[in-house]
Motif scaffolding. Structure first.
Motif, PDB file in Angstrom:
ATOM      1  N   UNK A 132       0.860  -1.188   0.000  1.00  0.00           N
ATOM      2  CA  UNK A 132       0.000   0.000   0.000  1.00  0.00           C
ATOM      3  C   UNK A 132       0.890   1.230   0.000  1.00  0.00           C
ATOM      4  N   UNK A 133       0.713   2.097  -1.004  1.00  0.00           N
ATOM      5  CA  UNK A 133       1.433   3.368  -1.085  1.00  0.00           C
ATOM      6  C   UNK A 133       0.446   4.444  -0.652  1.00  0.00           C
ATOM      7  N   UNK A 134       0.576   4.904   0.575  1.00  0.00           N
ATOM      8  CA  UNK A 134      -0.467   5.738   1.189  1.00  0.00           C
ATOM      9  C   UNK A 134      -0.011   7.186   1.311  1.00  0.00           C
ATOM     10  N   UNK A 150       0.498  -6.411   2.623  1.00  0.00           N
ATOM     11  CA  UNK A 150       1.624  -6.949   3.385  1.00  0.00           C
ATOM     12  C   UNK A 150       2.514  -5.852   3.940  1.00  0.00           C
ATOM     13  N   UNK A 151       2.722  -4.806   3.156  1.00  0.00           N
ATOM     14  CA  UNK A 151       3.673  -3.753   3.507  1.00  0.00           C
ATOM     15  C   UNK A 151       3.029  -2.412   3.200  1.00  0.00           C
ATOM     16  N   UNK A 152       3.221  -1.462   4.122  1.00  0.00           N
ATOM     17  CA  UNK A 152       2.693  -0.113   3.916  1.00  0.00           C
ATOM     18  C   UNK A 152       3.847   0.881   3.861  1.00  0.00           C
ATOM     19  N   UNK A 153       3.928   1.599   2.744  1.00  0.00           N
ATOM     20  CA  UNK A 153       4.870   2.707   2.586  1.00  0.00           C
ATOM     21  C   UNK A 153       4.024   3.969   2.607  1.00  0.00           C
ATOM     22  N   UNK A 154       4.296   4.879   3.547  1.00  0.00           N
ATOM     23  CA  UNK A 154       3.418   6.032   3.683  1.00  0.00           C
ATOM     24  C   UNK A 154       4.192   7.337   3.546  1.00  0.00           C
TER      25      UNK A 154
END
Length: 273
Positions: A132-134, A150-154
């Motif tokens: 997720x690119x938030x 699985x992975x969040x890049x914010x």
């Protein structure tokens, strides 16, 4: 999104032919899909509504999960415009898009909600790594979509909020389990029952994000992560994801046995090459 390339590897279209998803289907769902070899990018594309989500959005997400080409290994979820997603489109409370079930037929309501949850559950598949690119708001259903990855890049302008209890509802798009696993029961209760906003620095501090970057560095950070994920053997990646997902529910003996089974499978596959 770019145009489809002539070599056929990059298909920046709403419904690549091999997925069986037509352009009107995903247009109506407020979604864009780009498939570039092993990477699929799914964009929430209702920027004029801050990517507020409808029943069509969730059904469209489920359809994408069912129809992804087999070569896809990494899926990136992102939002067009100033926000990741403002959550449920409140127009549905007034009957727009079919309206919410009233709960008078529990079995029908259960089937209805389960169908919508399929838009989120496929993101846990072991053959995929989902990112997720938030940026901007990730509210309610949008927060749960990020939690399903699985992975969040914010980005440093990200804001999370579990809004459903404030609307008289509960979070029902598979977000409660990862929220408790990440933040703990006490923090999960506090976030849900106050519906307060969690800003990017706190989100990173309590584990809701793996990476926090400046807003103008989000795209680059996601590209670097995707490249690193693709550098790992696909079979080893899927096997390791299976192990990690089941670890919390296993005893040490059960997890040790699971590790042995997965490793035997890897050794068998490697020897067959």
């Amino acid at each position: 999104m770019g145009d489809a390339s002539t070599n056929g590897r990059r298909e920046a279209v709403n419904g690549p032919p091999e997925t069986g998803l037509s352009v009107p289907d995903l247009d109506a769902a407020g979604l864009l899909l780009e498939v570039d070899g092993p990477v699929a990018t799914v964009t929430l594309n209702r920027p004029e509504r801050r990517n507020a989500m409808t029943f069509a959005t969730w059904r469209g997400l489920a359809a994408i999960g069912r129809a992804l080409p087999a070569e896809v290994r990494v899926v990136v979820l992102r939002g067009a415009g100033p926000s990741f997603s403002a959550g449920i489109d409140l127009g549905m409370f007034s009957g727009e898009g079919g309206g919410l079930p009233d709960g008078s037929d529990p079995d029908a309501a259960d089937r209805f909600i389960a169908e919508l949850q399929e838009g989120y559950t496929w993101l846990r598949r072991p053959d995929l790594v989902t990112v997720a690119a938030v940026h901007g708001h990730a509210i309610g259903a949008g927060f749960q979509l990020a939690l399903s990855c699985d992975i969040r890049v914010i980005a440093d302008d990200a804001k999370f909020c579990m809004k459903e209890p404030a609307l008289g509802l509960v979070p029902d798009l598979t977000g409660t389990k990862p929220l408790v696993e990440i933040a703990g029961i006490g923090r999960a209760l506090e976030l849900c029952l106050t519906a307060r906003t969690v800003h990017a620095d706190e989100a990173a501090r309590i584990g809701l994000a793996e990476t926090l970057v400046p807003r103008d560095g989000l795209d680059g950070a996601v590209r670097e992560l995707v490249d690193a994920l693709l550098a790992v053997d696909a079979g080893a990646s899927a096997a390791t994801k299976r192990l990690l997902w089941q670890a919390a529910g296993n005893t040490l003996d059960q997890q040790s046995a699971a590790e042995r089974r997965e490793q035997i499978g890897r050794l068998r596959d490697l020897s067959a090459r």
